[in-house]
Scaffold this active site. Structure first.
Site, mmCIF file in Angstrom:
data_model
loop_
_atom_site.group_PDB
_atom_site.id
_atom_site.type_symbol
_atom_site.label_atom_id
_atom_site.label_comp_id
_atom_site.label_asym_id
_atom_site.label_seq_id
_atom_site.Cartn_x
_atom_site.Cartn_y
_atom_site.Cartn_z
ATOM 1 C CG HIS A 33 -6.139 -8.837 1.465
ATOM 2 N ND1 HIS A 33 -6.384 -9.281 0.171
ATOM 3 C CD2 HIS A 33 -6.015 -7.481 1.367
ATOM 4 C CE1 HIS A 33 -6.415 -8.245 -0.648
ATOM 5 N NE2 HIS A 33 -6.198 -7.146 0.055
ATOM 6 N NE ARG A 48 -3.171 -3.518 -1.293
ATOM 7 C CZ ARG A 48 -2.639 -4.334 -0.405
ATOM 8 N NH1 ARG A 48 -1.318 -4.510 -0.375
ATOM 9 N NH2 ARG A 48 -3.383 -4.986 0.459
ATOM 10 C CE1 TYR A 93 -6.496 -7.657 -7.051
ATOM 11 C CE2 TYR A 93 -6.688 -8.558 -4.844
ATOM 12 C CZ TYR A 93 -6.494 -7.486 -5.679
ATOM 13 O OH TYR A 93 -6.294 -6.236 -5.152
ATOM 14 C CG HIS A 146 -5.362 0.529 -3.812
ATOM 15 N ND1 HIS A 146 -4.659 0.450 -2.629
ATOM 16 C CD2 HIS A 146 -6.339 -0.421 -3.718
ATOM 17 C CE1 HIS A 146 -5.191 -0.475 -1.854
ATOM 18 N NE2 HIS A 146 -6.210 -1.016 -2.494
ATOM 19 N NE ARG A 187 -3.554 -2.201 2.829
ATOM 20 C CZ ARG A 187 -3.269 -3.346 3.464
ATOM 21 N NH1 ARG A 187 -2.061 -3.513 3.995
ATOM 22 N NH2 ARG A 187 -4.172 -4.295 3.571
ATOM 23 C CE LYS A 213 -6.202 -0.735 4.829
ATOM 24 N NZ LYS A 213 -7.510 -0.939 4.148
#
Length: 315
Positions: free
Chosen positions: A283, A260, A292, A257, A161, A185
């Site tokens: 994730h 990414r 994806y 993004h 990110r 995150k």
């Protein structure tokens, strides 16, 4: 008012009161009010057609029936797209919530009916060729240019990110092990491999350009520095990408993004396991990563359509 004159008084009063509330107390834009009025007019006509004259007579089954009509259509009105149907139901739910708050309804039955879940939008990804063009046109020979090229190479090579990339410190880069330590995150850290081409460009920046930038500041540990010797901002990183995209002649919106997304999509198309891609992207749930796989299926479908001798054979 707003084409509701033909409705039963109780229903008309509730709707016009809600629209006035949106206009006066919520300050909703004119376009928003027009959309709500259109959706509520359809809802009201559905209720009248079901023999109802006010919201007090509405049950959750009526809301479900209204949603079904929106999605399936009628002889008089075509079905709506999923996003439009969801918007119309949101308007109807808002009407019931308002009427309940105003004391017009003892129970808000609309709370029992959730808007339909919308199909996931497939992430936008650049082609491998376009990524190559983008990176070839990134940066330049000066310190800032070397930094920008290293930044974009790292974004695509690691799937980081933008906040993770600009948050990198020098000690987070392991050139020998060819990995970078990213702070993701929720405070979750992950160790991600970095490809040789990106590492070469990053090493060149760290050795040849970063020391000069660092000398202008107060000893920041950040990998990517601005002209004042302090940590590069996300906005500056975004600008570096936009400049490279413009030079490469790549149209559309190219955001950090997108790199990414491209990283993940190209891995999946190359046969990578979805669990491995989940770990690389950081994730928390594999459900987020599985979008994806839809990208890959679409690609395979296109290949099949072009290559299989009976892909278009008549039945």
């Amino acid at each position: 008012m707003r084409g509701f004159e033909h409705l039963p008084p109780e229903l008309r009063g509730a709707i016009t009161g809600y629209l006035d509330h949106l206009a006066v107390e919520r300050g909703s834009a004119g376009s928003t009010l027009d959309s709500y009025a259109r959706d509520l007019r359809r809802y009201a006509e559905f209720l009248v057609g079901a023999g109802l004259s006010g919201l007090t007579e509405v049950g959750s089954a009526h809301l479900s029936g209204f949603l079904a009509e929106l999605r399936e259509g009628t002889e008089e009105r075509p079905a709506l797209a999923p996003s439009s149907a969801a918007r119309a139901l949101v308007a109807a739910r808002g009407l019931h919530r308002f009427a309940h708050a105003e004391g017009l309804l003892a129970v808000d039955v609309a709370r029992e009916v959730a808007p339909p879940s919308l199909p996931k939008r497939l992430p936008k990804a650049l082609s491998v060729d376009d990524v190559g063009k983008l990176l070839d046109h990134a940066g330049g020979d000066d310190a800032r240019g070397m930094r920008d090229r290293a930044l974009l190479e790292l974004l695509y090579s690691t799937g980081a990110r933008i906040s993770e990339a600009v948050g990198l410190d020098v000690d987070d880069v392991d050139g020998t092990g060819r990995t970078v330590l990213l702070d993701g995150k929720g405070g979750r850290q992950r160790l991600v491999p970095i490809g040789r081409p990106a590492l070469r460009v990053l090493d060149a920046y760290l050795v040849q350009a970063r020391p000069g930038l660092a000398a202008r500041g107060r000893g920041s540990a950040a990998v990517f520095l601005n002209s004042r010797g302090t940590r590069l901002s996300r906005q500056s990183a975004w600008n570096a990408l936009k400049t490279a995209a413009r030079r490469a002649g790549i149209g559309g919106s190219v955001s950090p993004h997108v790199l990414r997304h491209s990283f993940a999509t190209h891995l999946m198309e190359g046969g990578a396991d979805v669990r491995a891609v989940q770990e690389l992207l950081g994730h928390a749930s594999v459900t987020t990563t599985q979008v994806y796989t839809l990208v890959t299926v679409n690609t395979l479908r296109e290949v099949y359509a072009m290559a299989h001798p009976r892909a278009h054979a008549s039945e």
